[in-house]
Motif scaffolding. Structure first.
Motif, mmCIF file in Angstrom:
data_model
loop_
_atom_site.group_PDB
_atom_site.id
_atom_site.type_symbol
_atom_site.label_atom_id
_atom_site.label_comp_id
_atom_site.label_asym_id
_atom_site.label_seq_id
_atom_site.Cartn_x
_atom_site.Cartn_y
_atom_site.Cartn_z
ATOM 1 N N ASP A 152 0.185 -25.529 -38.106
ATOM 2 C CA ASP A 152 -0.135 -26.803 -38.767
ATOM 3 C C ASP A 152 -0.043 -26.909 -40.331
ATOM 4 O O ASP A 152 -0.159 -27.788 -41.070
ATOM 5 N N ALA A 208 -3.962 -28.015 -30.026
ATOM 6 C CA ALA A 208 -5.617 -28.114 -29.459
ATOM 7 C C ALA A 208 -5.731 -27.735 -28.108
ATOM 8 O O ALA A 208 -6.725 -26.807 -27.763
ATOM 9 N N ASP A 236 -4.441 -18.451 -31.784
ATOM 10 C CA ASP A 236 -4.847 -19.547 -32.850
ATOM 11 C C ASP A 236 -4.301 -19.085 -34.063
ATOM 12 O O ASP A 236 -4.104 -20.179 -34.908
ATOM 13 N N SER A 282 -0.012 -30.712 -33.513
ATOM 14 C CA SER A 282 -1.550 -30.360 -33.554
ATOM 15 C C SER A 282 -2.352 -30.654 -32.430
ATOM 16 O O SER A 282 -3.159 -29.901 -31.865
ATOM 17 N N TYR A 283 -1.912 -32.015 -31.522
ATOM 18 C CA TYR A 283 -2.456 -32.330 -30.548
ATOM 19 C C TYR A 283 -2.271 -31.273 -29.403
ATOM 20 O O TYR A 283 -3.516 -31.104 -28.600
ATOM 21 N N ARG A 330 -4.882 -24.055 -27.581
ATOM 22 C CA ARG A 330 -5.784 -22.887 -27.928
ATOM 23 C C ARG A 330 -6.995 -22.868 -26.936
ATOM 24 O O ARG A 330 -7.603 -21.872 -26.522
ATOM 25 N N ALA A 331 -7.342 -24.163 -26.232
ATOM 26 C CA ALA A 331 -8.396 -24.012 -24.921
ATOM 27 C C ALA A 331 -7.988 -23.878 -23.824
ATOM 28 O O ALA A 331 -8.681 -23.614 -22.796
ATOM 29 N N ASP A 339 -2.858 -22.227 -36.438
ATOM 30 C CA ASP A 339 -3.169 -22.556 -37.484
ATOM 31 C C ASP A 339 -2.207 -22.611 -38.535
ATOM 32 O O ASP A 339 -2.061 -23.557 -39.508
#
Length: 302
Positions: free
Chosen positions: A208, A222, A201, A218-219, A225-226, A205
């Protein structure tokens, strides 16, 4: 509901997203798919499923195809009589990502029958299409592009007309080769920093906030991250598109060392069982190659 229905041949994930956009715009849609059950699943107010290609395209001013690859396109339009079933004067818009040779074969047959042919490609996933943020890459005769413009504007607001021939095909292949390469670089960078003890993460961050930030990074960040590898763009489909890029380069005498390397890694990903996962799975292949814990372990494909 607008008076003029559009016919759609091909009801996969992208085709379903196109249908949603047309329904939202109030346009009637007639859908045909090689697997009839897939077309039937889209039926609702304003959407009907045709049992044959001829039934789907009869009397339609604009026919759109959204198919898996070049062989599927030529099979549906040439071998299965799709093009022959179109009325002279119809505008045919293909939104598949296919090789230039297949598109040229369709173009020659369309010209013989008096069919206006627009080569197109969607820039954006089905989710992006549904959100109204996709763009279209288009090429073909100006009058054909103009005839399809209203139907296509209901799919995506931004249109980039690139020429009167196969230019949209080449640009789409080039763009997807850049997507594949960017994903591989993101995979390498993520595994590199995690091995050095940086939290994922924190890295994403920071990324970005650098000059390397982009909507795509960025897409995908995400999803990283998940640990979400649900396919918005399957690994197998990206492998197909990188193969198109490398083949086109070989045909034109243009070396593509980065695309060739990423193609090799995508082939490894497919062989490792990630064909139906998102091409974010390049991260998993990179983790395995580095001897690191793998986000989404898979059994090798048989």
């Amino acid at each position: 509901m607008t008076d003029q229905a559009v016919a759609l041949l091909g009801a996969g994930k992208m085709g379903a997203a196109l249908v949603d956009r047309w329904v939202e715009a109030g346009r009637a849609v007639v859908v045909w798919n090689r697997n009839g059950a897939t077309a039937q699943a889209l039926v609702r107010d304003g959407v009907t499923a045709a049992s044959t290609i001829a039934e789907a395209v009869r009397g339609r001013a604009v026919v759109v195809t959204s198919l898996t690859d070049g062989p599927a396109l030529t099979s549906v339009l040439l071998d299965q009589g799709g093009l022959a079933a179109l009325d002279p004067g119809t505008t045919l818009v293909d939104l598949s990502t296919v090789d230039v040779a297949s598109s040229e074969a369709v173009s020659a047959a369309a010209q013989e029958r008096g069919i206006a042919y627009v080569r197109g490609a969607v820039s954006g996933s089905p989710l992006v299409v549904r959100g109204g943020s996709a763009s279209l890459l288009l090429s073909g005769p100006a009058d054909a592009v103009s005839a399809a413009r209203e139907v296509l504007a209901e799919v995506a607001p931004a249109h980039h007309v690139l020429g009167e021939g196969e230019q949209a095909r080449v640009v789409k292949i080039a763009v997807n080769s850049m997507l594949g390469a960017t994903m591989q670089l993101l995979a390498e960078a993520t595994v590199l920093v995690e091995a050095a003890g940086v939290e994922r993460d924190a890295f994403l961050d920071a990324l970005d906030g650098t000059v390397m930030a982009s909507r795509f990074v960025s897409y995908k960040g995400a999803a990283l991250r998940a640990h979400d590898y649900a396919a918005t763009f399957r690994t197998a489909d990206m492998r197909k598109d990188l193969d198109l890029a490398v083949s086109l380069g070989e045909q034109d005498g243009i070396p593509l060392p980065v695309a060739s390397a990423v193609l090799g890694r995508l082939e490894e990903a497919v062989a490792s069982g990630y064909a139906d996962d998102d091409f974010l799975a390049l991260v998993c292949v990179q983790q395995a190659a580095a001897g690191r814990p793998v986000d989404l372990p898979r059994d090798p494909a048989p």
